[in-house]
Design an enzyme around this catalytic site. Sequence first.
Site, PDB file in Angstrom:
ATOM      1  N   GLY A  96       0.818  -1.142  -0.021  1.00  0.00           N
ATOM      2  CA  GLY A  96       0.025   0.043   0.058  1.00  0.00           C
ATOM      3  C   GLY A  96       0.882   1.363  -0.056  1.00  0.00           C
ATOM      4  O   GLY A  96       2.275   1.165   0.111  1.00  0.00           O
ATOM      5  N   ASP A  97       0.082   2.403   0.073  1.00  0.00           N
ATOM      6  CA  ASP A  97       0.766   3.751   0.097  1.00  0.00           C
ATOM      7  C   ASP A  97       1.847   3.910  -1.136  1.00  0.00           C
ATOM      8  O   ASP A  97       2.808   4.628  -1.052  1.00  0.00           O
ATOM      9  CB  ASP A  97       1.615   3.941   1.279  1.00  0.00           C
ATOM     10  CG  ASP A  97       0.519   3.859   2.237  1.00  0.00           C
ATOM     11  OD1 ASP A  97      -0.565   4.165   2.225  1.00  0.00           O
ATOM     12  OD2 ASP A  97       0.915   3.279   3.439  1.00  0.00           O
ATOM     13  N   GLU A  98       1.789   2.986  -2.356  1.00  0.00           N
ATOM     14  CA  GLU A  98       2.665   3.251  -3.315  1.00  0.00           C
ATOM     15  C   GLU A  98       2.433   4.343  -4.181  1.00  0.00           C
ATOM     16  O   GLU A  98       3.440   4.855  -5.186  1.00  0.00           O
ATOM     17  CB  GLU A  98       2.428   1.858  -4.480  1.00  0.00           C
ATOM     18  CG  GLU A  98       2.585   0.561  -3.782  1.00  0.00           C
ATOM     19  CD  GLU A  98       1.380   0.122  -3.134  1.00  0.00           C
ATOM     20  OE1 GLU A  98       0.411   0.715  -3.186  1.00  0.00           O
ATOM     21  OE2 GLU A  98       1.386  -1.053  -2.981  1.00  0.00           O
ATOM     22  N   LYS A 111      -0.859   5.195  -5.795  1.00  0.00           N
ATOM     23  CA  LYS A 111      -1.963   4.911  -6.751  1.00  0.00           C
ATOM     24  C   LYS A 111      -2.767   6.200  -7.031  1.00  0.00           C
ATOM     25  O   LYS A 111      -3.037   6.180  -8.291  1.00  0.00           O
ATOM     26  CB  LYS A 111      -2.795   3.775  -6.405  1.00  0.00           C
ATOM     27  CG  LYS A 111      -1.899   2.347  -5.973  1.00  0.00           C
ATOM     28  CD  LYS A 111      -2.915   1.605  -5.236  1.00  0.00           C
ATOM     29  CE  LYS A 111      -3.043   1.811  -3.674  1.00  0.00           C
ATOM     30  NZ  LYS A 111      -2.112   1.669  -2.870  1.00  0.00           N
ATOM     31  N   ASN A 156      -9.874   3.352   4.791  1.00  0.00           N
ATOM     32  CA  ASN A 156      -8.652   3.293   5.260  1.00  0.00           C
ATOM     33  C   ASN A 156      -7.521   3.662   4.294  1.00  0.00           C
ATOM     34  O   ASN A 156      -6.345   3.705   4.622  1.00  0.00           O
ATOM     35  CB  ASN A 156      -8.469   1.590   5.712  1.00  0.00           C
ATOM     36  CG  ASN A 156      -8.905   0.625   4.553  1.00  0.00           C
ATOM     37  OD1 ASN A 156      -9.484   1.093   3.567  1.00  0.00           O
ATOM     38  ND2 ASN A 156      -8.670  -0.516   4.581  1.00  0.00           N
ATOM     39  N   GLY A 199      -5.835   6.207   1.536  1.00  0.00           N
ATOM     40  CA  GLY A 199      -5.953   7.601   1.487  1.00  0.00           C
ATOM     41  C   GLY A 199      -4.969   8.074   0.207  1.00  0.00           C
ATOM     42  O   GLY A 199      -3.805   7.801  -0.005  1.00  0.00           O
ATOM     43  N   HIS A 200      -5.715   8.123  -0.856  1.00  0.00           N
ATOM     44  CA  HIS A 200      -5.185   8.399  -2.135  1.00  0.00           C
ATOM     45  C   HIS A 200      -4.753   9.875  -2.370  1.00  0.00           C
ATOM     46  O   HIS A 200      -5.793  10.540  -2.435  1.00  0.00           O
ATOM     47  CB  HIS A 200      -5.838   7.604  -3.237  1.00  0.00           C
ATOM     48  CG  HIS A 200      -5.977   6.399  -3.020  1.00  0.00           C
ATOM     49  ND1 HIS A 200      -6.994   5.473  -3.892  1.00  0.00           N
ATOM     50  CD2 HIS A 200      -5.317   5.348  -2.455  1.00  0.00           C
ATOM     51  CE1 HIS A 200      -6.598   4.313  -3.940  1.00  0.00           C
ATOM     52  NE2 HIS A 200      -5.753   4.222  -2.640  1.00  0.00           N
ATOM     53  N   GLN A 224      -5.073  -0.124  -0.989  1.00  0.00           N
ATOM     54  CA  GLN A 224      -4.096  -0.853  -0.328  1.00  0.00           C
ATOM     55  C   GLN A 224      -2.996  -1.567  -1.201  1.00  0.00           C
ATOM     56  O   GLN A 224      -2.792  -0.895  -2.335  1.00  0.00           O
ATOM     57  CB  GLN A 224      -4.817  -1.933   0.663  1.00  0.00           C
ATOM     58  CG  GLN A 224      -5.381  -1.428   1.898  1.00  0.00           C
ATOM     59  CD  GLN A 224      -6.751  -0.932   1.504  1.00  0.00           C
ATOM     60  OE1 GLN A 224      -7.514  -1.518   1.123  1.00  0.00           O
ATOM     61  NE2 GLN A 224      -6.960   0.442   2.008  1.00  0.00           N
ATOM     62  N   THR A 274      -5.282  -6.532   5.198  1.00  0.00           N
ATOM     63  CA  THR A 274      -6.493  -5.557   5.414  1.00  0.00           C
ATOM     64  C   THR A 274      -7.591  -6.869   5.011  1.00  0.00           C
ATOM     65  O   THR A 274      -7.097  -7.850   4.828  1.00  0.00           O
ATOM     66  CB  THR A 274      -6.508  -4.567   4.436  1.00  0.00           C
ATOM     67  OG1 THR A 274      -7.783  -3.879   4.770  1.00  0.00           O
ATOM     68  CG2 THR A 274      -6.619  -4.778   3.077  1.00  0.00           C
ATOM     69  N   LYS A 284       8.310   7.897  -6.699  1.00  0.00           N
ATOM     70  CA  LYS A 284       9.176   8.436  -5.772  1.00  0.00           C
ATOM     71  C   LYS A 284      10.579   8.117  -6.010  1.00  0.00           C
ATOM     72  O   LYS A 284      11.403   8.032  -5.077  1.00  0.00           O
ATOM     73  CB  LYS A 284       8.860   7.743  -4.417  1.00  0.00           C
ATOM     74  CG  LYS A 284       7.597   8.434  -3.798  1.00  0.00           C
ATOM     75  CD  LYS A 284       7.184   8.196  -2.469  1.00  0.00           C
ATOM     76  CE  LYS A 284       6.222   9.307  -1.800  1.00  0.00           C
ATOM     77  NZ  LYS A 284       6.153   9.152  -0.379  1.00  0.00           N
TER      78      LYS A 284
HETATM   79  P1  IMP Z   1      -7.388  -1.999   8.373  1.00  0.00           P
HETATM   80  O1  IMP Z   1      -7.342  -2.086   6.764  1.00  0.00           O
HETATM   81  O2  IMP Z   1      -7.545  -0.789   8.743  1.00  0.00           O
HETATM   82  O3  IMP Z   1      -8.099  -3.210   8.868  1.00  0.00           O
HETATM   83  O4  IMP Z   1      -5.713  -2.396   8.566  1.00  0.00           O
HETATM   84  C1  IMP Z   1      -5.089  -3.552   8.216  1.00  0.00           C
HETATM   85  C2  IMP Z   1      -3.530  -3.451   7.816  1.00  0.00           C
HETATM   86  O5  IMP Z   1      -3.698  -2.780   6.429  1.00  0.00           O
HETATM   87  C3  IMP Z   1      -2.909  -2.533   8.812  1.00  0.00           C
HETATM   88  O6  IMP Z   1      -1.480  -2.875   8.694  1.00  0.00           O
HETATM   89  C4  IMP Z   1      -3.034  -1.274   8.045  1.00  0.00           C
HETATM   90  O7  IMP Z   1      -1.829  -0.191   8.421  1.00  0.00           O
HETATM   91  C5  IMP Z   1      -2.901  -1.489   6.566  1.00  0.00           C
HETATM   92  N1  IMP Z   1      -3.540  -0.513   5.646  1.00  0.00           N
HETATM   93  C6  IMP Z   1      -4.891  -0.516   5.737  1.00  0.00           C
HETATM   94  N2  IMP Z   1      -5.113   0.486   4.708  1.00  0.00           N
HETATM   95  C7  IMP Z   1      -4.019   0.838   4.220  1.00  0.00           C
HETATM   96  C8  IMP Z   1      -3.308   1.660   2.930  1.00  0.00           C
HETATM   97  O8  IMP Z   1      -4.585   2.308   2.341  1.00  0.00           O
HETATM   98  N3  IMP Z   1      -2.236   2.038   3.078  1.00  0.00           N
HETATM   99  C9  IMP Z   1      -1.268   1.253   3.796  1.00  0.00           C
HETATM  100  N4  IMP Z   1      -1.823   0.286   4.548  1.00  0.00           N
HETATM  101  C10 IMP Z   1      -3.131   0.033   4.915  1.00  0.00           C
END
Ligand code: IMP
Length: 428
Positions: free
Chosen positions: A11-13, A15, A37, A39-40, A219, A234, A326
């Site tokens: 995630g956080d690449e 996108k 969850n 954040g684009h 993600q 997730t 990046k």
């Molecule tokens: P959840 O999706 O809130 O249940 O979190 C589960 C796992 O996924 C945790 O390690 C979060 O930090 C990670 N995670 C969820 N959404 C993102 C995202 O958009 N970017 C990066 N990590 C994420």
Amino acid sequence: MNVAILGAQWGDEGKGKIVDLLTPHFSLVARYQGGHNAGHTVYVHRAKFILRLIPAGILHPGITCVIGNGVVIDPQALFAEVDELARNGVDIDDRIVISDKAHLILPYHRDLDLLSEARRGERKIGTTSRGIGPAYEDKIARRGIRVCDLADPAGLEQNVRDNVTARNRLVQDSTMDWKPVLDQMLKHAERMKPWIRDVSVLLTDAMRDGKSILFEGAQGTLLDIDHGTYPYVTSSNASIGGVCTGLGVPPKAIGRVLGVVKAYTTRVGEGPFPTELSGAMGARLRESGSEYGAVTGRPRRCGWYDAVAVRYAARLNGLDGLALTKLDVLDGLETIRICTGYRAGSRTIANFPADTGQLAQCEPIYESISGWDAPTKGLRRFDQLPAAARKYIARLEEVSGVPAAIVSTGSERDDVLRIADFGLRIAD
Ligand code: IMP
């Protein structure tokens, strides 16, 4: 042609930026999983937009933005995002479509997320505490509340009552009242009504009319519920299969798959991360890459590029190309390392292991490559890149087994090198 854009790391690449960049080639952008969850982040002329639920295509006028059945929706978060976009001059109202089959996140899901993390103690997942996991749990347990249920107040009342009662049993000393929860949902229902549609029908009709769709993942593959570093994942399918189940389109609808990767690796939350750098180099990447969560503000764990993980993501998703982001964060480093394999004791590990314990034991096998001094930030032509940066990209392509279609050199929309046309005529 329809294209899927998804994360090929944790995630956080980046996108959001890539979706925003490619959106003008499409008529619709459709999110297929996850929730707020995500954040684009997109920068347009220095203005920063963080999209959580609404597809990042929203910043381009005239594009229809679809939230699929595979997404879990917190109505409060959705309206907050819509309002914020409107305040920033983005016209949205007739451009949002929400699947009638999407599941809703209710206030008790957030409590249950926190409770579940507290109960896990040292084994916590490090979730975003948005209620994502508990909402998907209810979906799988067949007690979830869907968007289409908002049209049936009597059925909704029964469901909310049952679910709040079940939650009160789980949470010690809890006496949550179901009535205010129901009232709030009924209020949300009114506002959401104009956007609700059968998304599968909408997308099928669009394809029949010759329109193309950009499928937007949230993600990343290594956070996928089935193929990620379980249980530190997730609760949805962030990999390619999620497109079909999360939107109601057949596999044949997916023309090309673009995997977004950072020029290094980050992870937020708990779980194994073989190339993690805990010392000064990790801090250097965090600071120059502004590696703090867009949703939670948490510092991200940083490390070198892990080609074992990207090769795994390439196989699972059938990646046709990489969007490398990046690159500029590595400017000024004397030496850069790439993980090309794993070793556990005297054994070499060929494939990304299923067992998290085994992954935690893996030592990265590194090769070193020269860095570059001249800044790459903001460069927009491949031949402007320092030779060492071009060599680094070529080596990443080799060890990942996927060509780079796009290289991003900064946060602004146009800070990008387009290398391959990717079937979209996007080359310069
Ligand atoms: P959840 O999706 O809130 O249940 O979190 C589960 C796992 O996924 C945790 O390690 C979060 O930090 C990670 N995670 C969820 N959404 C993102 C995202 O958009 N970017 C990066 N990590 C994420």
